[in-house]
Design an enzyme around this catalytic site. Sequence first.
Site, PDB file in Angstrom:
ATOM      1  N   ARG A  87       0.681  -1.062  -0.115  1.00 13.41           N
ATOM      2  CA  ARG A  87       0.042   0.034   0.151  1.00 13.41           C
ATOM      3  C   ARG A  87       0.799   1.237   0.010  1.00 13.41           C
ATOM      4  O   ARG A  87       0.538   2.210   0.664  1.00 13.41           O
ATOM      5  CB  ARG A  87      -0.801   0.035   1.023  1.00 13.41           C
ATOM      6  N   CYS A 104     -10.236  -0.134   3.932  1.00 11.18           N
ATOM      7  CA  CYS A 104      -9.796  -0.872   5.178  1.00 11.18           C
ATOM      8  C   CYS A 104      -9.010   0.715   5.871  1.00 11.18           C
ATOM      9  O   CYS A 104      -8.162   1.247   5.334  1.00 11.18           O
ATOM     10  CB  CYS A 104      -8.802  -1.740   4.782  1.00 11.18           C
ATOM     11  N   GLU A 160      -4.103   2.740   7.048  1.00 11.62           N
ATOM     12  CA  GLU A 160      -3.869   2.653   5.549  1.00 11.62           C
ATOM     13  C   GLU A 160      -4.498   3.887   4.818  1.00 11.62           C
ATOM     14  O   GLU A 160      -3.992   4.329   3.864  1.00 11.62           O
ATOM     15  CB  GLU A 160      -4.483   1.312   5.233  1.00 11.62           C
TER      16      GLU A 160
HETATM   17  C1  LIG Z   1     -15.463   0.284  -0.349  1.00  6.55           C
HETATM   18  C2  LIG Z   1     -14.207   0.506  -0.629  1.00  6.55           C
HETATM   19  C3  LIG Z   1     -13.280  -0.537  -0.738  1.00  6.55           C
HETATM   20  C4  LIG Z   1     -11.940  -0.430  -0.711  1.00  6.55           C
HETATM   21  N1  LIG Z   1     -11.318  -1.392  -1.109  1.00  6.55           N
HETATM   22  C5  LIG Z   1      -9.890  -1.321  -1.463  1.00  6.55           C
HETATM   23  C6  LIG Z   1      -8.902  -2.381  -1.563  1.00  6.55           C
HETATM   24  O1  LIG Z   1      -9.386  -3.554  -1.841  1.00  6.55           O
HETATM   25  N2  LIG Z   1      -7.737  -2.329  -1.832  1.00  6.55           N
HETATM   26  C7  LIG Z   1      -7.131  -0.908  -1.683  1.00  6.55           C
HETATM   27  O2  LIG Z   1      -5.978  -0.826  -1.748  1.00  6.55           O
HETATM   28  N3  LIG Z   1      -7.885   0.000  -1.449  1.00  6.55           N
HETATM   29  C8  LIG Z   1      -9.308  -0.158  -1.144  1.00  6.55           C
HETATM   30  N4  LIG Z   1      -9.996   0.858  -0.960  1.00  6.55           N
HETATM   31  C9  LIG Z   1      -9.440   2.204  -0.987  1.00  6.55           C
HETATM   32  C10 LIG Z   1      -9.148   2.987  -2.067  1.00  6.55           C
HETATM   33  O3  LIG Z   1     -10.231   3.121  -2.940  1.00  6.55           O
HETATM   34  C11 LIG Z   1      -7.963   2.742  -2.880  1.00  6.55           C
HETATM   35  O4  LIG Z   1      -6.825   3.140  -2.092  1.00  6.55           O
HETATM   36  C12 LIG Z   1      -7.841   3.578  -4.092  1.00  6.55           C
HETATM   37  O5  LIG Z   1      -7.056   3.347  -4.857  1.00  6.55           O
HETATM   38  C13 LIG Z   1      -7.655   5.222  -4.079  1.00  6.55           C
HETATM   39  O6  LIG Z   1      -7.714   5.665  -5.046  1.00  6.55           O
HETATM   40  P1  LIG Z   1      -8.264   7.319  -5.072  1.00  6.55           P
HETATM   41  O7  LIG Z   1      -8.285   7.598  -6.605  1.00  6.55           O
HETATM   42  O8  LIG Z   1      -9.617   7.359  -4.300  1.00  6.55           O
HETATM   43  O9  LIG Z   1      -7.122   7.991  -4.561  1.00  6.55           O
HETATM   44  P2  LIG Z   1      -7.497   9.416  -3.554  1.00  6.55           P
HETATM   45  O10 LIG Z   1      -7.831   8.706  -2.133  1.00  6.55           O
HETATM   46  O11 LIG Z   1      -7.960  10.557  -4.264  1.00  6.55           O
HETATM   47  O12 LIG Z   1      -5.955   9.725  -3.091  1.00  6.55           O
HETATM   48  C14 LIG Z   1      -5.098   8.836  -2.485  1.00  6.55           C
HETATM   49  C15 LIG Z   1      -3.641   9.739  -2.543  1.00  6.55           C
HETATM   50  O13 LIG Z   1      -3.305   9.548  -3.752  1.00  6.55           O
HETATM   51  C16 LIG Z   1      -3.104  10.822  -4.144  1.00  6.55           C
HETATM   52  N5  LIG Z   1      -3.181  11.040  -5.578  1.00  6.55           N
HETATM   53  C17 LIG Z   1      -4.160  10.933  -6.176  1.00  6.55           C
HETATM   54  N6  LIG Z   1      -4.309  10.952  -7.385  1.00  6.55           N
HETATM   55  C18 LIG Z   1      -3.037  11.144  -7.782  1.00  6.55           C
HETATM   56  C19 LIG Z   1      -2.139  11.312  -9.007  1.00  6.55           C
HETATM   57  N7  LIG Z   1      -2.874  11.426 -10.119  1.00  6.55           N
HETATM   58  N8  LIG Z   1      -0.874  11.517  -8.697  1.00  6.55           N
HETATM   59  C20 LIG Z   1      -0.328  11.534  -7.762  1.00  6.55           C
HETATM   60  N9  LIG Z   1      -0.798  11.359  -6.525  1.00  6.55           N
HETATM   61  C21 LIG Z   1      -2.166  11.151  -6.577  1.00  6.55           C
HETATM   62  C22 LIG Z   1      -3.534  11.570  -3.401  1.00  6.55           C
HETATM   63  O14 LIG Z   1      -3.005  13.022  -2.997  1.00  6.55           O
HETATM   64  C23 LIG Z   1      -3.572  10.822  -1.908  1.00  6.55           C
HETATM   65  O15 LIG Z   1      -2.390  11.048  -1.507  1.00  6.55           O
HETATM   66  C24 LIG Z   1     -11.325   0.876  -0.703  1.00  6.55           C
HETATM   67  C25 LIG Z   1     -12.106   1.967  -0.552  1.00  6.55           C
HETATM   68  C26 LIG Z   1     -13.726   1.780  -0.313  1.00  6.55           C
HETATM   69  C27 LIG Z   1     -14.275   2.960  -0.058  1.00  6.55           C
END
Ligand SMILES: Cc1cc2nc3c(=O)[nH]c(=O)nc-3n(C[C@H](O)[C@H](O)[C@H](O)COP(=O)(O)OP(=O)(O)OC[C@H]3O[C@@H](n4cnc5c(N)ncnc54)[C@H](O)[C@@H]3O)c2cc1C
Length: 315
Positions: free
Chosen positions: A182, A239, A310
């Site tokens: 992660r 998580c 996380e």
């Molecule tokens: C119901 C549910 C289930 C989930 N299941 C999982 C799972 O199975 N496994 C898992 O790993 N996660 C899971 N997650 C957490 C989350 O969905 C993931 O970590 C997802 O990949 C985050 O992507 P995001 O675009 O929402 O990132 P954001 O939350 O928007 O950003 C996360 C980080 O990345 C940075 N960021 C965003 N975009 C960029 C970019 N283009 N360049 C550089 N930095 C950037 C942001 O500044 C921040 O620091 C889950 C969440 C939910 C709500």
Amino acid sequence: MPLDTTTREWLTDTFADDVRFEEPMSQHTSFRVGGPAEALVRPKGKGDLVRLVQWATEHGIGYMPLGAGSNILVRQKGIRGIVIMLDSCLASIVENKTPSDGPCITAGAGVKLAGLCTFALKQGLEGLNFALGIPGTVGGSIRVNAGTPDGCMGDVVVSVNLLMPEGSLRSVEKTELVFSYRKMDWPSDTAFEPGCEPIILEAALRLKPADRHGLKKEAEQIMQQRKNHQPWTAKSAGCIFKNPAGERSAGQLIDMAGLKGKRIGDAEVSTLHANFIINKGRATADDVLNLVDLVRSTVFQRYQIELETEVRIVG
Ligand SMILES: Cc1cc2nc3c(=O)[nH]c(=O)nc-3n(C[C@H](O)[C@H](O)[C@H](O)COP(=O)(O)OP(=O)(O)OC[C@H]3O[C@@H](n4cnc5c(N)ncnc54)[C@H](O)[C@@H]3O)c2cc1C
């Protein structure tokens, strides 16, 4: 330092309806909690994005890229500087039709994983089914190396194109990035302060040809598993803690500590999956953070294991 009048005027003149000031982050995160961003900008395309980042860096203003906001918890006091939402730009997926060493897709940072997985399934390409049901974007998911026990973004990334803080573009091979549980670290020849990090623009992903029918069947099973074992539609950020080293997962430890259903305000430890904290309605960031502290200290007292979040806590 708060955004000054010059900055606010420049943002308004340049981005018109695509900039908002004092924008509640509860509207832009899957947790639905969190205070305001001083400014939130939705660039329409790469040109706008480059201009914005270059300008912010030149003027010493911090910025934070945001994908789907599904892995962050924004504190009550909100975020200083500029939040740059990428979910409405950088949204193309292109398949390289003449690959020399296997199928390759180039996906923009703003592409939702759901759309990417559907694309791969339709093309009969294997390697992304682990990402089914993760509600993030390509950029955010690479930044946090999202994944499950079946795989993670670092397994499929071949290279990424970055927008550097001073506005230049840089192509980086996977070997220059460090993917771990992660976590993704930038190339070792670089060092960045929070608020002026590179932005992932797009990524090349290596997949494998596979039987469409088999892939689809696997996809259905994965989604069913998620729906059975996770509060998938609740307001959460997935998580909340990383799994610690050792035999027990974070969820098992929290469950064994008797914390399922524990509630502070409207924040609750899910009764379905103990490693999810969910917003039952009107939870505040403080409710969630207090519950995080309570869970962490209870698990430590019982098992002498320190849980690490996380979810990224920002603001
Ligand atoms: C119901 C549910 C289930 C989930 N299941 C999982 C799972 O199975 N496994 C898992 O790993 N996660 C899971 N997650 C957490 C989350 O969905 C993931 O970590 C997802 O990949 C985050 O992507 P995001 O675009 O929402 O990132 P954001 O939350 O928007 O950003 C996360 C980080 O990345 C940075 N960021 C965003 N975009 C960029 C970019 N283009 N360049 C550089 N930095 C950037 C942001 O500044 C921040 O620091 C889950 C969440 C939910 C709500």
